[in-house]
Design a protein around this motif. Structure first.
Motif, PDB file in Angstrom:
ATOM      1  N   ASP A  71       0.851  -1.193   0.000  1.00  0.00           N
ATOM      2  CA  ASP A  71       0.000   0.000   0.000  1.00  0.00           C
ATOM      3  C   ASP A  71       0.887   1.244   0.000  1.00  0.00           C
ATOM      4  OD1 ASP A  71      -2.340   1.475   0.089  1.00  0.00           O
ATOM      5  OD2 ASP A  71      -2.578   1.283   2.254  1.00  0.00           O
ATOM      6  N   ARG A  72       1.419   1.605  -1.167  1.00  0.00           N
ATOM      7  CA  ARG A  72       2.475   2.611  -1.261  1.00  0.00           C
ATOM      8  C   ARG A  72       1.995   4.047  -1.077  1.00  0.00           C
ATOM      9  NH1 ARG A  72       6.705  -0.768  -0.535  1.00  0.00           N
ATOM     10  NH2 ARG A  72       6.913  -2.310  -2.213  1.00  0.00           N
ATOM     11  N   HIS A  73       0.788   4.360  -1.517  1.00  0.00           N
ATOM     12  CA  HIS A  73       0.296   5.740  -1.536  1.00  0.00           C
ATOM     13  C   HIS A  73       1.262   6.643  -2.295  1.00  0.00           C
ATOM     14  CE1 HIS A  73      -3.372   5.464   0.960  1.00  0.00           C
ATOM     15  NE2 HIS A  73      -2.767   4.393   1.420  1.00  0.00           N
ATOM     16  N   TRP A  74       1.660   6.171  -3.484  1.00  0.00           N
ATOM     17  CA  TRP A  74       2.497   6.944  -4.387  1.00  0.00           C
ATOM     18  C   TRP A  74       1.643   7.904  -5.199  1.00  0.00           C
ATOM     19  CZ3 TRP A  74       5.433   2.108  -6.637  1.00  0.00           C
ATOM     20  CH2 TRP A  74       6.463   1.746  -5.766  1.00  0.00           C
ATOM     21  N   ALA A  75       2.306   8.894  -5.780  1.00  0.00           N
ATOM     22  CA  ALA A  75       1.630   9.797  -6.704  1.00  0.00           C
ATOM     23  C   ALA A  75       1.213   9.039  -7.961  1.00  0.00           C
ATOM     24  CB  ALA A  75       2.556  10.946  -7.081  1.00  0.00           C
ATOM     25  N   PRO A  76       0.057   9.362  -8.533  1.00  0.00           N
ATOM     26  CA  PRO A  76      -0.326   8.748  -9.802  1.00  0.00           C
ATOM     27  C   PRO A  76       0.804   8.860 -10.828  1.00  0.00           C
ATOM     28  CG  PRO A  76      -2.169   9.975  -8.926  1.00  0.00           C
ATOM     29  CD  PRO A  76      -0.998  10.268  -8.021  1.00  0.00           C
ATOM     30  N   GLY A  77       1.022   7.751 -11.518  1.00  0.00           N
ATOM     31  CA  GLY A  77       2.100   7.691 -12.496  1.00  0.00           C
ATOM     32  C   GLY A  77       3.327   6.969 -12.002  1.00  0.00           C
ATOM     33  N   GLU A  78       3.444   6.779 -10.686  1.00  0.00           N
ATOM     34  CA  GLU A  78       4.611   6.096 -10.125  1.00  0.00           C
ATOM     35  C   GLU A  78       4.402   4.591 -10.012  1.00  0.00           C
ATOM     36  OE1 GLU A  78       5.591   7.984  -6.403  1.00  0.00           O
ATOM     37  OE2 GLU A  78       6.802   9.492  -7.417  1.00  0.00           O
ATOM     38  N   GLY A  79       3.151   4.146 -10.122  1.00  0.00           N
ATOM     39  CA  GLY A  79       2.840   2.733  -9.997  1.00  0.00           C
ATOM     40  C   GLY A  79       2.286   2.168 -11.292  1.00  0.00           C
ATOM     41  N   GLU A  80       1.317   1.273 -11.163  1.00  0.00           N
ATOM     42  CA  GLU A  80       0.837   0.523 -12.326  1.00  0.00           C
ATOM     43  C   GLU A  80      -0.642   0.700 -12.622  1.00  0.00           C
ATOM     44  OE1 GLU A  80       1.715  -3.530 -11.290  1.00  0.00           O
ATOM     45  OE2 GLU A  80      -0.100  -3.731 -10.083  1.00  0.00           O
ATOM     46  N   ILE A  81      -1.308   1.613 -11.931  1.00  0.00           N
ATOM     47  CA  ILE A  81      -2.744   1.786 -12.145  1.00  0.00           C
ATOM     48  C   ILE A  81      -3.015   2.399 -13.515  1.00  0.00           C
ATOM     49  CG2 ILE A  81      -4.791   3.065 -11.363  1.00  0.00           C
ATOM     50  CD1 ILE A  81      -3.896   2.574  -8.519  1.00  0.00           C
ATOM     51  N   GLU A  82      -4.065   1.920 -14.153  1.00  0.00           N
ATOM     52  CA  GLU A  82      -4.471   2.372 -15.492  1.00  0.00           C
ATOM     53  C   GLU A  82      -5.390   3.587 -15.331  1.00  0.00           C
ATOM     54  OE1 GLU A  82      -6.141  -1.329 -15.760  1.00  0.00           O
ATOM     55  OE2 GLU A  82      -4.405  -2.343 -16.616  1.00  0.00           O
ATOM     56  N   TRP A  83      -4.794   4.765 -15.234  1.00  0.00           N
ATOM     57  CA  TRP A  83      -5.531   5.955 -14.836  1.00  0.00           C
ATOM     58  C   TRP A  83      -6.556   6.405 -15.861  1.00  0.00           C
ATOM     59  CZ3 TRP A  83      -5.875   7.009 -10.032  1.00  0.00           C
ATOM     60  CH2 TRP A  83      -4.836   6.648  -9.166  1.00  0.00           C
ATOM     61  N   THR A  84      -6.259   6.256 -17.135  1.00  0.00           N
ATOM     62  CA  THR A  84      -7.233   6.670 -18.144  1.00  0.00           C
ATOM     63  C   THR A  84      -8.509   5.845 -18.016  1.00  0.00           C
ATOM     64  OG1 THR A  84      -5.504   7.396 -19.666  1.00  0.00           O
ATOM     65  CG2 THR A  84      -7.674   6.923 -20.607  1.00  0.00           C
ATOM     66  N   ALA A  85      -8.373   4.544 -17.802  1.00  0.00           N
ATOM     67  CA  ALA A  85      -9.549   3.691 -17.631  1.00  0.00           C
ATOM     68  C   ALA A  85     -10.328   4.072 -16.378  1.00  0.00           C
ATOM     69  CB  ALA A  85      -9.128   2.227 -17.563  1.00  0.00           C
ATOM     70  N   VAL A  86      -9.608   4.363 -15.292  1.00  0.00           N
ATOM     71  CA  VAL A  86     -10.268   4.742 -14.037  1.00  0.00           C
ATOM     72  C   VAL A  86     -11.071   6.024 -14.219  1.00  0.00           C
ATOM     73  CG1 VAL A  86      -9.881   5.497 -11.660  1.00  0.00           C
ATOM     74  CG2 VAL A  86      -8.590   3.554 -12.570  1.00  0.00           C
ATOM     75  N   PHE A  87     -10.455   7.032 -14.841  1.00  0.00           N
ATOM     76  CA  PHE A  87     -11.152   8.316 -14.989  1.00  0.00           C
ATOM     77  C   PHE A  87     -12.237   8.264 -16.055  1.00  0.00           C
ATOM     78  CE2 PHE A  87      -8.020   9.964 -12.163  1.00  0.00           C
ATOM     79  CZ  PHE A  87      -8.633  11.073 -11.590  1.00  0.00           C
ATOM     80  N   ARG A  88     -12.102   7.371 -17.014  1.00  0.00           N
ATOM     81  CA  ARG A  88     -13.207   7.170 -17.959  1.00  0.00           C
ATOM     82  C   ARG A  88     -14.449   6.710 -17.205  1.00  0.00           C
ATOM     83  NH1 ARG A  88     -11.142   3.368 -20.947  1.00  0.00           N
ATOM     84  NH2 ARG A  88     -10.061   4.810 -22.343  1.00  0.00           N
ATOM     85  N   ALA A  89     -14.261   5.773 -16.287  1.00  0.00           N
ATOM     86  CA  ALA A  89     -15.387   5.300 -15.480  1.00  0.00           C
ATOM     87  C   ALA A  89     -15.895   6.395 -14.542  1.00  0.00           C
ATOM     88  CB  ALA A  89     -14.980   4.065 -14.689  1.00  0.00           C
ATOM     89  N   LEU A  90     -14.982   7.150 -13.924  1.00  0.00           N
ATOM     90  CA  LEU A  90     -15.395   8.220 -13.016  1.00  0.00           C
ATOM     91  C   LEU A  90     -16.177   9.304 -13.753  1.00  0.00           C
ATOM     92  CD1 LEU A  90     -12.179   8.676 -10.823  1.00  0.00           C
ATOM     93  CD2 LEU A  90     -14.406   7.830 -10.045  1.00  0.00           C
ATOM     94  N   SER A  91     -15.794   9.587 -14.993  1.00  0.00           N
ATOM     95  CA  SER A  91     -16.461  10.645 -15.750  1.00  0.00           C
ATOM     96  C   SER A  91     -17.909  10.292 -16.067  1.00  0.00           C
ATOM     97  CB  SER A  91     -15.697  10.933 -17.042  1.00  0.00           C
ATOM     98  OG  SER A  91     -15.839   9.877 -17.978  1.00  0.00           O
ATOM     99  N   GLU A  92     -18.241   8.999 -16.010  1.00  0.00           N
ATOM    100  CA  GLU A  92     -19.608   8.558 -16.283  1.00  0.00           C
ATOM    101  C   GLU A  92     -20.452   8.476 -15.015  1.00  0.00           C
ATOM    102  OE1 GLU A  92     -19.162   4.879 -18.365  1.00  0.00           O
ATOM    103  OE2 GLU A  92     -17.936   5.775 -19.956  1.00  0.00           O
ATOM    104  N   CYS A  93     -19.829   8.726 -13.875  1.00  0.00           N
ATOM    105  CA  CYS A  93     -20.526   8.660 -12.590  1.00  0.00           C
ATOM    106  C   CYS A  93     -21.289   9.972 -12.372  1.00  0.00           C
ATOM    107  CB  CYS A  93     -19.509   8.428 -11.477  1.00  0.00           C
ATOM    108  SG  CYS A  93     -20.227   8.273  -9.856  1.00  0.00           S
ATOM    109  N   GLN A  94     -22.578   9.874 -12.099  1.00  0.00           N
ATOM    110  CA  GLN A  94     -23.434  11.056 -11.961  1.00  0.00           C
ATOM    111  C   GLN A  94     -23.471  11.623 -10.538  1.00  0.00           C
ATOM    112  OE1 GLN A  94     -24.921  12.453 -14.802  1.00  0.00           O
ATOM    113  NE2 GLN A  94     -23.550  10.908 -15.688  1.00  0.00           N
ATOM    114  N   SER A  95     -22.809  10.971  -9.594  1.00  0.00           N
ATOM    115  CA  SER A  95     -22.935  11.375  -8.191  1.00  0.00           C
ATOM    116  C   SER A  95     -21.895  12.390  -7.741  1.00  0.00           C
ATOM    117  CB  SER A  95     -22.856  10.129  -7.302  1.00  0.00           C
ATOM    118  OG  SER A  95     -21.675   9.393  -7.583  1.00  0.00           O
ATOM    119  N   ALA A  96     -20.995  12.802  -8.641  1.00  0.00           N
ATOM    120  CA  ALA A  96     -19.982  13.817  -8.326  1.00  0.00           C
ATOM    121  C   ALA A  96     -19.223  13.492  -7.035  1.00  0.00           C
ATOM    122  CB  ALA A  96     -20.608  15.202  -8.232  1.00  0.00           C
ATOM    123  N   PRO A  97     -18.541  12.347  -6.969  1.00  0.00           N
ATOM    124  CA  PRO A  97     -17.817  11.980  -5.744  1.00  0.00           C
ATOM    125  C   PRO A  97     -16.676  12.939  -5.424  1.00  0.00           C
ATOM    126  CG  PRO A  97     -17.185  10.545  -7.562  1.00  0.00           C
ATOM    127  CD  PRO A  97     -18.342  11.354  -8.048  1.00  0.00           C
TER     128      PRO A  97
END
Length: 271
Positions: free
Chosen positions: A219-245
């Protein structure tokens, strides 16, 4: 895909270092000063004052991270359950006094649960009843105060299990939180779905997201871009969320907040 506005998780003493970025754009802030026993007892009023001072002039949304160490909302000990409830109620009071409308709590679901759910008759139902015994008064207090509890994935393997727990309260005062790093760890360690799928499962019940990157090992809590998370895919899903988290960077090194923001901004994902 519309870029989304993000903020950060900080203690009161750390806000000044990022004040212009946070305040000028009215970004989400999650206060992390109220997680310890001392913060919710002997230091309570002093911490309230320090946070209110640090937030003066901020016009964005505010949340807090609730206490969690030793405070399992699925505690089996009937004598300890009221103590946990009382601690969470005290944290909710702190949130109300600083103007926060959200409080993050940790999920009690694990790989052990998922693999053993059919091993004992009534296992899932008994666990859920314990959660209600501990959390129901906190949910009611949140309803009365116009606040929302958001349940963060920690060791969760199946996002729908946590969602069903939230649904069981039948209350608008409890919703879902996703920690991107925890979801990615569950993917690597336990065969959980990709982070994007955690977001899609939550849908419009998603009220809060911790943005952090990991290497799939810890559980590194690194800045985005330092690990392996697929950020474009994550934000594509977030952009479709209507609840404004609430979307907040939760980084171990707060000096990396600008770097994490730039990475996501350069990808066209955030503003």
């Amino acid at each position: 895909m519309t870029p989304l506005k993000i903020g950060a998780c900080l203690k009161a003493s750390e806000i000044a270092d990022h004040r212009a970025w946070l305040f000028d754009a009215a970004r989400d802030i999650e206060i992390q000063d109220f997680m310890s026993f001392a913060a919710l007892s002997t230091e309570f009023d002093d911490r309230i004052s320090a946070v209110k001072s640090a937030l003066a002039g901020h016009t964005g949304r505010i949340g807090i991270h609730g206490p969690f160490e030793g405070l399992d909302i699925d505690n089996k000990d009937a004598e300890l359950q009221p103590l946990i409830t009382a601690r969470l109620l005290k944290a909710l009071e702190a949130a109300d006094r600083i103007g926060a409308r959200q409080m993050v709590l940790h999920s009690p679901y694990t790989l052990w649960f998922q693999n053993n759910v059919f091993s004992w008759k009534g296992y899932a139902e008994t666990k859920l009843q314990r959660i209600h015994d501990t959390l129901a008064p906190v949910v009611k207090a949140a309803e009365d105060a116009g606040q929302t509890l958001v349940i963060e994935n920690i060791q969760d393997v199946r996002p729908e299990t946590r969602r069903a727990m939230v649904d069981s309260f039948n209350s608008s005062a409890i919703a879902l939180s996703i920690d991107t790093g925890h979801a990615q760890l569950a993917r690597r360690m336990s065969g959980a779905p990709p982070v994007e799928d955690f977001v899609r499962d939550a849908g419009d019940q998603l009220a809060h997201v911790h943005l952090q990157d990991v290497d799939g090992h810890a559980d590194r809590h690194w800045a985005p871009g330092e690990g392996e998370i697929e950020w474009t895919a994550v934000f594509r899903a977030l952009s479709e969320c209507q609840s404004a988290p609430h979307l907040v960077l939760e980084l171990r090194d707060k000096a990396d907040i600008p770097k994490g923001y730039r990475t996501l901004s350069d990808l066209g994902l955030v503003i």
